[in-house]
Design a protein around this motif. Structure first.
Motif, PDB file in Angstrom:
ATOM      1  N   VAL A 253      -5.797   6.622  -1.532  1.00  0.00           N
ATOM      2  CA  VAL A 253      -4.206   6.819  -1.637  1.00  0.00           C
ATOM      3  C   VAL A 253      -3.494   7.880  -0.660  1.00  0.00           C
ATOM      4  O   VAL A 253      -4.177   8.619  -0.183  1.00  0.00           O
TER       5      VAL A 253
ATOM      6  N   LEU B  25      -3.815  -0.825  -5.823  1.00  0.00           N
ATOM      7  CA  LEU B  25      -4.096  -0.642  -4.392  1.00  0.00           C
ATOM      8  C   LEU B  25      -4.308  -1.797  -3.675  1.00  0.00           C
ATOM      9  O   LEU B  25      -3.850  -2.063  -2.544  1.00  0.00           O
TER      10      LEU B  25
ATOM     11  N   GLN C 136       0.463  10.456  -3.873  1.00  0.00           N
ATOM     12  CA  GLN C 136      -0.186   9.935  -4.943  1.00  0.00           C
ATOM     13  C   GLN C 136      -1.295  10.374  -5.232  1.00  0.00           C
ATOM     14  O   GLN C 136      -1.847  10.560  -6.348  1.00  0.00           O
TER      15      GLN C 136
END
Length: 122
Positions: A69, A116, A73
């Motif tokens: 990430v 994701l 984040q």
């Protein structure tokens, strides 16, 4: 010509090692070291095979997620992990409470991983 064949593998190996060292730096969570376990929750986890497996799975998911990430984040994931650790430790020696805590956190990390992956491509 022979040198060129040696350079490419060297560059690939160097990038793999550089990536591996970065992965270790991004995660602020490591699996419990049972020899050093001091909190009641940690001792209970170390003495229970299923909880130990949950700990290992969670640590793997967490490490992978924090390495993939973006920085902002990543901080959020790390903060949430610290809050979860406090919550997990509040379970003390209650195996059922610990199992539920791991189930919830693993579920949360899995959802973040799925989100994701949907955003891809990588």
């Amino acid at each position: 010509m022979m040198r060129r064949h040696l350079i490419v593998p060297s560059v690939v190996l160097a990038s793999v090692f550089a990536s591996a060292s970065c992965l270790g730096q991004t995660a602020a969570y490591a699996p419990i070291e049972c020899a050093k376990a001091s909190a009641p929750a940690e001792k209970t986890i170390c003495g229970n095979y299923a909880l130990g497996q949950d700990e290992s799975r969670l640590a793997t998911l967490y490490g992978l997620l924090t390495s993939l990430v973006a920085m902002g984040q990543r901080g959020d994931v790390m903060d949430a992990q610290q809050h979860w650790i406090a919550s997990r430790n509040a379970c003390g020696t209650d195996v059922q409470c610990l199992a539920q805590s791991y189930k919830a956190r693993i579920g949360d990390l899995t959802k973040q991983f799925d989100a994701l992956a949907k955003r891809g491509p990588f």
